[in-house]
Design an enzyme around this catalytic site. Structure first.
Site, PDB file in Angstrom:
ATOM      1  N   GLY A  12       0.836  -1.207   0.000  1.00 19.38           N
ATOM      2  CA  GLY A  12       0.000   0.000   0.000  1.00 19.38           C
ATOM      3  C   GLY A  12       0.865   1.250   0.000  1.00 19.38           C
ATOM      4  NE  ARG A  85       1.541 -14.775  -0.339  1.00 18.48           N
ATOM      5  CZ  ARG A  85       0.357 -14.207  -0.231  1.00 18.48           C
ATOM      6  NH1 ARG A  85      -0.737 -14.857  -0.570  1.00 18.48           N
ATOM      7  NH2 ARG A  85       0.239 -12.965   0.185  1.00 18.48           N
ATOM      8  CG  ASP A 122       3.618  -7.301   6.111  1.00 19.05           C
ATOM      9  OD1 ASP A 122       3.366  -6.555   5.138  1.00 19.05           O
ATOM     10  OD2 ASP A 122       2.732  -7.907   6.741  1.00 19.05           O
ATOM     11  N   GLY A 123       5.267  -7.615   3.361  1.00 17.30           N
ATOM     12  CA  GLY A 123       5.316  -8.417   2.132  1.00 17.30           C
ATOM     13  C   GLY A 123       6.579  -8.141   1.344  1.00 17.30           C
ATOM     14  CB  THR A 144       3.576   0.094   6.738  1.00 17.31           C
ATOM     15  OG1 THR A 144       2.215   0.027   7.178  1.00 17.31           O
ATOM     16  CG2 THR A 144       4.456  -0.263   7.928  1.00 17.31           C
ATOM     17  CG  ASP A 146      -0.795  -0.652   8.557  1.00 18.60           C
ATOM     18  OD1 ASP A 146      -1.619   0.271   8.420  1.00 18.60           O
ATOM     19  OD2 ASP A 146      -0.749  -1.651   7.811  1.00 18.60           O
ATOM     20  CG  ASP A 148       2.375  -3.577  10.493  1.00 16.47           C
ATOM     21  OD1 ASP A 148       3.199  -3.009   9.755  1.00 16.47           O
ATOM     22  OD2 ASP A 148       1.454  -4.292  10.043  1.00 16.47           O
ATOM     23  NE  ARG A 181     -26.075  13.108  15.695  1.00 20.82           N
ATOM     24  CZ  ARG A 181     -26.230  13.671  14.518  1.00 20.82           C
ATOM     25  NH1 ARG A 181     -25.191  14.176  13.878  1.00 20.82           N
ATOM     26  NH2 ARG A 181     -27.409  13.736  13.957  1.00 20.82           N
ATOM     27  CG  MET A 188      -6.960   1.902   6.878  1.00 20.30           C
ATOM     28  SD  MET A 188      -6.037   2.190   5.351  1.00 20.30           S
ATOM     29  CE  MET A 188      -7.292   1.727   4.149  1.00 20.30           C
ATOM     30  N   GLY A 189      -4.792   0.189  10.021  1.00 16.59           N
ATOM     31  CA  GLY A 189      -3.706  -0.273  10.897  1.00 16.59           C
ATOM     32  C   GLY A 189      -3.493  -1.767  10.826  1.00 16.59           C
ATOM     33  NE  ARG A 190      -2.018  -5.066   6.207  1.00 16.68           N
ATOM     34  CZ  ARG A 190      -2.586  -5.343   5.029  1.00 16.68           C
ATOM     35  NH1 ARG A 190      -3.332  -6.410   4.899  1.00 16.68           N
ATOM     36  NH2 ARG A 190      -2.390  -4.574   3.988  1.00 16.68           N
ATOM     37  CD  GLU A 241      -7.636  -1.792   8.689  1.00 17.37           C
ATOM     38  OE1 GLU A 241      -8.475  -1.455   7.841  1.00 17.37           O
ATOM     39  OE2 GLU A 241      -6.432  -1.989   8.410  1.00 17.37           O
ATOM     40  NE  ARG A 284     -25.972  10.500  12.245  1.00 10.49           N
ATOM     41  CZ  ARG A 284     -27.121  10.207  12.861  1.00 10.49           C
ATOM     42  NH1 ARG A 284     -27.192   9.126  13.630  1.00 10.49           N
ATOM     43  NH2 ARG A 284     -28.184  10.962  12.703  1.00 10.49           N
ATOM     44  NE  ARG A 293      -2.710   3.062   1.238  1.00 10.12           N
ATOM     45  CZ  ARG A 293      -3.293   1.935   0.815  1.00 10.12           C
ATOM     46  NH1 ARG A 293      -3.646   1.012   1.683  1.00 10.12           N
ATOM     47  NH2 ARG A 293      -3.505   1.734  -0.460  1.00 10.12           N
TER      48      ARG A 293
HETATM   49  O1  F6P Z   1      -1.033  -1.682   5.128  1.00 13.96           O
HETATM   50  C1  F6P Z   1      -1.585  -0.439   4.812  1.00 13.96           C
HETATM   51  C2  F6P Z   1      -3.078  -0.528   4.731  1.00 13.96           C
HETATM   52  O2  F6P Z   1      -3.577   0.756   4.450  1.00 13.96           O
HETATM   53  C3  F6P Z   1      -3.756  -1.128   5.966  1.00 13.96           C
HETATM   54  O3  F6P Z   1      -3.855  -0.215   7.026  1.00 13.96           O
HETATM   55  C4  F6P Z   1      -5.073  -1.566   5.399  1.00 13.96           C
HETATM   56  O4  F6P Z   1      -5.616  -2.641   6.138  1.00 13.96           O
HETATM   57  C5  F6P Z   1      -4.714  -2.008   4.010  1.00 13.96           C
HETATM   58  O5  F6P Z   1      -3.486  -1.390   3.675  1.00 13.96           O
HETATM   59  C6  F6P Z   1      -5.740  -1.645   2.962  1.00 13.96           C
HETATM   60  O6  F6P Z   1      -5.367  -2.170   1.748  1.00 13.96           O
HETATM   61  P1  F6P Z   1      -6.118  -1.814   0.378  1.00 13.96           P
HETATM   62  O7  F6P Z   1      -5.421  -0.600  -0.175  1.00 13.96           O
HETATM   63  O8  F6P Z   1      -5.916  -3.022  -0.460  1.00 13.96           O
HETATM   64  O9  F6P Z   1      -7.546  -1.521   0.672  1.00 13.96           O
END
Ligand code: F6P
Length: 366
Positions: A12, A85, A122-123, A144, A146, A148, A181, A188-190, A241, A284, A293
């Protein structure tokens, strides 16, 4: 002896990628090396039919001028079709994941490219590690939003994401208060709660739900009721998330398939519905998603990215390979790829940041 290097951006996108590309191109040029950018992750090499103008683009000084402050990546990126892969169609029509890293090594030999600077999460680290083991000279740069990745204080992109999420939370306070409210903000953050934790604290959230601490929604509802009893009639809840209830599961928008990982999302809606039901308050949901991003990297991320890019070139110049550039605050260091590949850095439960949140009254729903 290095004469020609290539750089690619994978996974990403994250604010700061273009700053890395600029630093790498300038630092290589300074050493008299030619620098090339591979298109769309490794797709330029693995799917050449899609790139009639060539798999790589020469990164001249002109090409990298004025890009350090821009979001995205001028090279393009993908988080699908990892060369480890790669989804290939078999004669019977079925799809089989295939390791195509050997073709990348062959491409480098054929094109007389002496080394790769691989920028990614990581990938990308796993791919870089495999290429290194196949004999390619490789230096990785960690990226990233994230945050992480292990063995680095931080990754570029994270600070920008946190800053933007914090600004959003600031804006949501006034509307939440005006309408009395509950606002649930999904970030995000995986599988890690870094963005939620840092933005939640900085942005004055009242509850923060992260994957590292499974939550009980009743505890979050009680925090909302408790604020109401004190006359503070609104609440802000930040949900990562990847967060999930005690004994429950993560919300998945799209299951993993050949060549790509699962896509998370939806926990914000679930938490909001449960809170509305339990507290009777209007609730909400705001999903910040890919907004985190985008945009221009913060000065911190820009500087980290420029330092990482220059350090990656220095590493190659010093004869290093199979390493990742790392921020060992305040210095940049190098860590062996085998030490970082396949390891995820979650929020440590004993971290002072998490303790700070508890001390100032933020609930984690536990
Ligand atoms: O790893 C970065 C990230 O934005 C994560 O936070 C999120 O889960 C994922 O990529 C979203 O990926 P995509 O762009 O495929 O929706």
């Amino acid at each position: 002896m290095i004469r020609r290097i290539a750089i690619n951006t994978g996974g990403g996108d994250a604010p700061g990628l273009n700053a890395v590309i600029r630093a790498v191109a300038l630092s290589a040029n300074k050493r008299g090396w030619e620098c090339y950018g591979i298109r769309d992750g490794f797709n330029g090499i693995l799917s050449p039919e899609r790139y009639p103008e060539g798999a790589v683009v020469r990164l001249t000084l002109d090409r990298v001028r004025g890009i350090a402050h821009l979001g995205g990546t001028i090279l393009g990126t993908t988080n699908k079709g990892s060369p480890l892969r790669f989804p290939m169609q078999m004669p019977d029509g079925s799809i089989r994941e295939t390791d195509r890293t050997g073709e990348i090594v062959d491409f480098f030999a054929r094109e007389k490219l002496d080394a790769l600077i691989s920028v990614g999460g990581d990938g990308s680290l796993a791919i870089a590690h495999a290429l290194h083991r196949k004999g390619l000279r490789v230096v990785s740069v960690p990226k990233t939003i994230d945050n992480d990745l292990d063995k680095t204080y931080t990754t570029f992109g994270f600070d920008t994401a946190v800053s933007f999420a914090t600004e959003c939370l600031d804006r949501l306070h006034s509307t939440a208060e005006s309408h009395q409210r509950v606002m649930v903000v999904e970030v995000m953050g995986r599988y890690a709660g870094w963005i939620a934790l840092h933005a939640g604290i900085a942005g004055g959230a009242h509850s923060i739900l992260i994957p590292e601490i499974p939550f009980d929604v009743e505890k979050v509802a009680e925090r909302v009721r408790g604020r109401d009893r004190l006359g503070r009639m609104y609440s802000i809840v930040v949900v990562a998330e990847g967060a999930h209830p005690v004994g429950g599961h993560r919300e998945v928008l799209e299951a993993a398939a050949a060549g790509h990982s699962e896509r998370l999302g939806g926990i914000g809606e679930r938490v909001a519905a449960a809170l509305q039901e339990r507290t009777g308050k209007e609730t909400r949901v705001v999903v910040l998603g890919h907004l985190l991003r985008g945009g221009s990297p913060t000065a911190f991320d820009r500087l980290a990215a420029l330092r990482f890019g220059a350090a990656a070139v220095r590493a190659l110049d010093q004869g290093r390979s199979g390493v990742m550039v790392s921020l060992a605050f305040p210095n940049v260091e190098y860590v062996a790829l085998e030490e970082v590949t396949g390891r995820m850095k979650g929020v440590p439960l004993d971290s002072d940041t998490l303790q700070t949140a508890r001390d100032i009254g933020i609930s984690f729903g536990d």
